[in-house]
Design an enzyme around this catalytic site. Structure first.
Site, short mmCIF file in Angstrom:
data_model
loop_
_atom_site.label_atom_id
_atom_site.label_comp_id
_atom_site.label_asym_id
_atom_site.label_seq_id
_atom_site.Cartn_x
_atom_site.Cartn_y
_atom_site.Cartn_z
N ASP A 62 -2.44 -6.34 2.99
CA ASP A 62 -0.98 -6.39 3.75
C ASP A 62 -1.24 -6.91 4.97
O ASP A 62 -0.07 -7.14 5.65
CB ASP A 62 -0.69 -4.96 3.54
CG ASP A 62 -1.75 -3.86 4.35
OD1 ASP A 62 -2.25 -4.26 5.42
OD2 ASP A 62 -1.52 -2.92 3.88
N GLU A 107 -7.99 13.73 0.55
CA GLU A 107 -8.84 14.47 -0.63
C GLU A 107 -10.23 14.07 -0.59
O GLU A 107 -10.62 13.04 -0.17
CB GLU A 107 -8.21 14.47 -1.88
CG GLU A 107 -8.02 13.28 -2.53
CD GLU A 107 -6.84 13.38 -3.79
OE1 GLU A 107 -7.12 12.71 -4.75
OE2 GLU A 107 -5.70 13.80 -3.61
N HIS A 113 -10.52 -8.60 -0.35
CA HIS A 113 -9.31 -8.96 -1.38
C HIS A 113 -8.43 -9.78 -0.89
O HIS A 113 -7.57 -10.04 -1.93
CB HIS A 113 -8.86 -7.54 -1.96
CG HIS A 113 -9.67 -6.46 -2.57
ND1 HIS A 113 -9.56 -5.43 -3.17
CD2 HIS A 113 -10.99 -6.80 -2.87
CE1 HIS A 113 -10.49 -4.77 -3.38
NE2 HIS A 113 -11.52 -5.49 -3.31
N CYS A 117 0.50 -31.13 -3.78
CA CYS A 117 0.32 -31.85 -4.94
C CYS A 117 1.37 -31.46 -6.12
O CYS A 117 1.34 -31.95 -7.19
CB CYS A 117 -1.14 -31.53 -5.73
SG CYS A 117 -1.39 -29.86 -6.02
N SER A 122 -10.18 5.22 -2.66
CA SER A 122 -10.81 6.23 -3.69
C SER A 122 -12.07 5.97 -3.87
O SER A 122 -12.82 6.92 -4.57
CB SER A 122 -9.82 5.95 -4.97
OG SER A 122 -9.75 4.90 -5.37
N CYS A 177 2.89 -26.00 -4.76
CA CYS A 177 2.08 -26.69 -3.62
C CYS A 177 2.76 -27.91 -2.98
O CYS A 177 3.09 -28.82 -3.72
CB CYS A 177 0.81 -27.05 -4.32
SG CYS A 177 -0.36 -28.04 -3.19
P1 OAD Z 1 -6.72 3.64 -3.98
O1 OAD Z 1 -4.89 3.88 -4.44
O2 OAD Z 1 -7.46 3.67 -5.32
O3 OAD Z 1 -7.12 5.00 -3.21
C1 OAD Z 1 -6.31 5.35 -1.99
C2 OAD Z 1 -7.01 6.43 -1.40
O4 OAD Z 1 -6.47 6.80 -0.01
C3 OAD Z 1 -7.17 7.69 -2.10
O5 OAD Z 1 -8.36 8.35 -2.35
C4 OAD Z 1 -6.24 8.85 -1.42
O6 OAD Z 1 -6.44 10.08 -1.54
C5 OAD Z 1 -6.23 8.14 0.09
N1 OAD Z 1 -5.03 8.32 0.96
C6 OAD Z 1 -3.78 8.25 0.42
N2 OAD Z 1 -2.87 8.62 1.76
C7 OAD Z 1 -3.88 8.82 2.86
C8 OAD Z 1 -3.98 9.09 4.22
N3 OAD Z 1 -2.34 8.94 4.45
N4 OAD Z 1 -4.58 8.98 4.97
C9 OAD Z 1 -6.12 8.86 4.18
N5 OAD Z 1 -6.39 8.56 3.05
C10 OAD Z 1 -5.20 8.62 2.16
O7 OAD Z 1 -6.82 2.61 -3.14
P2 OAD Z 1 -8.09 1.84 -2.98
O8 OAD Z 1 -9.29 2.57 -2.74
O9 OAD Z 1 -7.66 0.90 -1.53
O10 OAD Z 1 -7.71 -3.88 -5.52
O11 OAD Z 1 -8.10 0.87 -3.99
C11 OAD Z 1 -9.17 -0.28 -4.13
C12 OAD Z 1 -8.73 -1.47 -4.68
O12 OAD Z 1 -8.03 -1.21 -6.22
C13 OAD Z 1 -7.59 -2.11 -4.24
O13 OAD Z 1 -7.85 -2.89 -3.08
C14 OAD Z 1 -6.74 -2.92 -5.34
C15 OAD Z 1 -6.87 -2.00 -6.40
O14 OAD Z 1 -7.03 -2.09 -7.65
C16 OAD Z 1 -7.26 -5.29 -6.21
O15 OAD Z 1 -6.14 -5.25 -6.30
C17 OAD Z 1 -8.22 -6.45 -6.42
#
Ligand code: OAD
Length: 249
Positions: free
Chosen positions: A106, A218, A121, A153, A192, A150
Site C-alpha cells: 500500500d 492475537e 511484495h 511498447c 499472521s 505500456c
Molecule cells: P494477514 O491478513 O494474513 O494477517 C494480518 C494479521 O494482522 C493478523 O494476524 C491479525 O491478527 C493482525 N492484525 C489485524 N489488525 C491489527 C492491528 N490493528 N494491529 C496489529 N495487528 C493486527 O496479513 P499478512 O500476514 O500481511 O501476499 O499476509 C501476508 C501475505 O498474504 C500478504 O502480503 C499477501 C497475502 O496473501 C500476497 O498477496 C502475495
C-alpha cells in the site's frame, strides 16, 4: 507477565537496541481502513488468492485481475498512515541502523516517512510491462483503461507486485536477511506469519540469537517462541515506544 509489564519490558529492549529490523503485515494498515487478508472480514474469505493474484489468473483474465487491483487502489488512495506507521518512522530516526521489511503493497510506510524500506511484495502504485520490463509509477484512481497499456511498447501491463506462485526478487531477500543478521532486535507487527519467506524471518532471527518482539491483535503460530508477544492494536502500542524527548530536541 501482564500487558503493562510486557510493554515496559519491550520498551526497555527497544530503548537499548541500536540496530533494529521490523517486519510488518496487513495488520499495521488495518487501522487505516485497509482490509487484511485472513481476519474474519479479510479479503481471502470471499476470494481464493490463486483466482485473482497469480500469473495463472492474469493469463486467464487480465481485465478481472486489474479490476480487483483498481478496487484496492481506490481503497488505499483514501487511506492515510496511522499512528503505527508514524511511530516506526520516528523510531527509525532515533536508531543507528533500522530496516523496515513490509509485506504490504500500500505504500503507507513511505508516506509516513520510513526511509530504509524493503517492500517484499512490491508496490500497488507501480505498473510493470512484462514485454519490455519497464516499471512506471502510476497514481491514477480509477485507472482510465483496464488493463493499462505500456506507453513504450503498447503491451498490456501488470501491477508490480509479487503474486502467488512467484518468487520475490533475490536482492530483496538478501537485503532482508542481511538486516536481520546485523540487528540486535527484530519486531514483527500485524502479520499472521503464514506466508513465506516472511513467515520464517522471526524464527531465523531467534535462531541467530536476536531478541524478537511481536505485536498483533492475537497470538500467532510463532508467538510462543518470541521474547515478548504483545496483543493489541499496533497503532496504539507502537507510539508507546519512541522517545518523545528526542523528537523535540
Ligand atoms: P494477514 O491478513 O494474513 O494477517 C494480518 C494479521 O494482522 C493478523 O494476524 C491479525 O491478527 C493482525 N492484525 C489485524 N489488525 C491489527 C492491528 N490493528 N494491529 C496489529 N495487528 C493486527 O496479513 P499478512 O500476514 O500481511 O501476499 O499476509 C501476508 C501475505 O498474504 C500478504 O502480503 C499477501 C497475502 O496473501 C500476497 O498477496 C502475495
Amino acid at each position: 507477565m501482564g500487558q503493562d509489564e510486557k510493554i515496559l519490558a519491550a520498551k526497555q529492549i527497544i530503548d537499548t537496541s541500536s540496530k533494529i529490523t521490523v517486519l510488518t503485515g496487513a495488520g499495521i494498515s488495518a487501522e487505516s481502513g485497509i482490509p487484511t487478508f485472513r481476519d474474519s472480514d479479510g479479503m481471502w474469505n470471499n476470494i481464493k488468492p490463486q483466482d485473482i493474484a497469480s500469473p495463472h489468473a492474469f493469463k486467464k483474465d487480465p481485465g478481472l485481475v486489474w479490476e480487483w487491483y483498481d478496487w484496492r487502489r481506490r481503497i488505499i488512495n483514501r487511506a492515510n498512515p496511522n499512528q503505527g506507521h508514524y511511530a516506526l518512522a520516528e523510531i527509525e530516526r532515533q536508531k543507528e541502523k533500522f530496516t523496515l521489511i513490509t509485506q504490504n503493497i500500500d505504500g503507507l510506510h513511505e508516506i509516513a516517512g520510513s526511509i530504509n524500506l524493503v517492500e517484499l511484495h512490491g508496490n500497488i502504485w507501480e505498473i510493470r510491462c512484462e514485454k519490455c520490463d519497464k516499471v512506471i509509477k502510476n497514481y491514477e484512481v480509477p485507472l482510465p483503461e483496464l488493463p493499462p497499456k505500456c506507453n513504450t511498447c503498447g503491451e498490456i501491463t501488470r501491477p508490480n507486485v509479487v503474486w502467488f506462485e512467484e518468487i520475490i526478487p533475490m536482492h530483496m531477500i538478501d537485503q532482508a536477511l542481511l538486516s536481520i543478521e546485523e540487528s540486535d532486535l527484530m519486531m514483527i507487527i500485524g502479520t499472521s506469519g503464514v506466508v513465506e519467506p516472511a513467515a520464517s524471518m522471526g524464527l531465523l532471527a531467534k535462531q541467530s540469537g536476536k531478541q524478537v518482539i511481536e505485536i498483533n491483535l492475537e497470538e500467532t503460530p510463532n508467538s510462543a517462541i518470541y521474547d515478548i508477544s504483545l496483543q493489541g492494536k499496533s497503532g496504539e502500542i507502537l507510539p508507546l515506544f519512541y522517545d518523545i524527548a528526542k523528537t523535540y530536541n
